[in-house]
Design an enzyme around this catalytic site. Structure first.
Site, PDB file in Angstrom:
ATOM      1  N   CYS A   1       0.835  -1.202   0.000  1.00 17.59           N
ATOM      2  CA  CYS A   1       0.000   0.000   0.000  1.00 17.59           C
ATOM      3  C   CYS A   1       0.871   1.254   0.000  1.00 17.59           C
ATOM      4  CB  CYS A   1      -0.905  -0.012   1.233  1.00 17.59           C
ATOM      5  SG  CYS A   1      -1.813   1.527   1.489  1.00 17.59           S
TER       6      CYS A   1
ATOM      7  N   CYS B   1       0.558   3.170   3.284  1.00 12.35           N
ATOM      8  CA  CYS B   1       1.317   2.525   4.365  1.00 12.35           C
ATOM      9  C   CYS B   1       2.796   2.867   4.226  1.00 12.35           C
ATOM     10  CB  CYS B   1       1.111   1.014   4.357  1.00 12.35           C
ATOM     11  SG  CYS B   1      -0.512   0.471   4.961  1.00 12.35           S
TER      12      CYS B   1
ATOM     13  N   ASP C   1      -1.885  17.070  -0.705  1.00 14.73           N
ATOM     14  CA  ASP C   1      -2.221  16.278  -1.888  1.00 14.73           C
ATOM     15  C   ASP C   1      -1.326  16.706  -3.049  1.00 14.73           C
ATOM     16  OD1 ASP C   1      -3.805  15.582  -4.434  1.00 14.73           O
ATOM     17  OD2 ASP C   1      -4.976  14.602  -2.871  1.00 14.73           O
TER      18      ASP C   1
ATOM     19  N   ASN D   1     -13.662   9.216  -0.556  1.00  9.80           N
ATOM     20  CA  ASN D   1     -14.049   8.447  -1.736  1.00  9.80           C
ATOM     21  C   ASN D   1     -14.034   6.980  -1.311  1.00  9.80           C
ATOM     22  OD1 ASN D   1     -14.124  10.768  -3.353  1.00  9.80           O
ATOM     23  ND2 ASN D   1     -11.939  10.612  -3.782  1.00  9.80           N
TER      24      ASN D   1
ATOM     25  N   GLY E   1     -14.281   7.007  -7.144  1.00  9.15           N
ATOM     26  CA  GLY E   1     -13.041   7.751  -7.296  1.00  9.15           C
ATOM     27  C   GLY E   1     -11.933   7.374  -6.338  1.00  9.15           C
TER      28      GLY E   1
ATOM     29  N   THR F   1      -8.746   5.734  -5.405  1.00  9.61           N
ATOM     30  CA  THR F   1      -7.641   5.164  -6.177  1.00  9.61           C
ATOM     31  C   THR F   1      -6.596   4.510  -5.291  1.00  9.61           C
ATOM     32  OG1 THR F   1      -6.509   7.301  -6.221  1.00  9.61           O
ATOM     33  CG2 THR F   1      -7.938   6.767  -8.102  1.00  9.61           C
TER      34      THR F   1
ATOM     35  N   HIS G   1      -6.555   2.619   0.985  1.00 10.99           N
ATOM     36  CA  HIS G   1      -6.214   2.847   2.385  1.00 10.99           C
ATOM     37  C   HIS G   1      -7.019   4.098   2.714  1.00 10.99           C
ATOM     38  CE1 HIS G   1      -2.926   3.089   5.669  1.00 10.99           C
ATOM     39  NE2 HIS G   1      -3.843   4.002   5.977  1.00 10.99           N
TER      40      HIS G   1
ATOM     41  N   HIS H   1      -8.640   7.463   3.548  1.00 13.19           N
ATOM     42  CA  HIS H   1      -8.063   8.790   3.736  1.00 13.19           C
ATOM     43  C   HIS H   1      -9.157   9.823   3.518  1.00 13.19           C
ATOM     44  CE1 HIS H   1      -7.561   7.648  -0.488  1.00 13.19           C
ATOM     45  NE2 HIS H   1      -7.613   8.937  -0.806  1.00 13.19           N
TER      46      HIS H   1
ATOM     47  N   HIS I   1     -10.037  13.627   2.423  1.00 12.04           N
ATOM     48  CA  HIS I   1      -9.587  14.827   1.724  1.00 12.04           C
ATOM     49  C   HIS I   1     -10.133  16.032   2.483  1.00 12.04           C
ATOM     50  CE1 HIS I   1      -8.348  12.895  -2.148  1.00 12.04           C
ATOM     51  NE2 HIS I   1      -9.179  11.949  -1.706  1.00 12.04           N
TER      52      HIS I   1
END
Length: 130
Positions: free
Chosen positions: A23, A26, A49, A103, A109, A111, A114, A116, A118
């Protein structure tokens, strides 16, 4: 970079961390891949980002590997901590107003699988846009 310390373990702390060596997040958490971190504590890291969609666009990532927000919801204290860190970052990096987006699934969306969040802030965010 803001940091948080606590005498008691925080949600998702080292005792409960799961890692997927394949990952990318990770690997970012482990420091194997560089990132521009803006926050880290025992439970989460936050970094800018690479393709921002707002003047402030950071990702809040639990240190433990969970696939998506549905899995994160099974750890309510960690989910609450992610939201709290998001709010703190919006206050520190912008005017305090922010959009929080998870997402969930490839068709939505996601991708990197893991979980997260935004955090988008720093200006007027149009309705209907990320």
């Amino acid at each position: 970079m803001s940091t948080e310390s606590a005498s008691a373990p925080t949600p998702g702390s080292a005792a409960a961390i799961r890692v997927d060596p394949e990952c990318v997040f990770c690997r970012i958490v482990a420091g194997e891949i560089p990132s521009e971190r803006v926050h880290e504590d025992e439970s989460v890291i936050a970094f800018k980002d690479l393709s921002p969609k707002a003047p402030v666009h950071v990702l809040v990532v639990p240190r433990t590997h969970l696939r998506d927000v549905r899995e994160l919801a099974t750890e309510p204290s960690l989910l609450a901590h992610v939201a709290s860190v998001a709010g703190d970052l919006a206050a520190d990096l912008a005017d305090g107003d922010f959009r929080l987006v998870f997402n969930t699934g490839a068709h939505a969306g996601q991708t990197v699988f893991h979980v997260h969040a935004h955090v988008l802030a720093g200006g007027e965010l149009a309705e209907g846009e990320m």
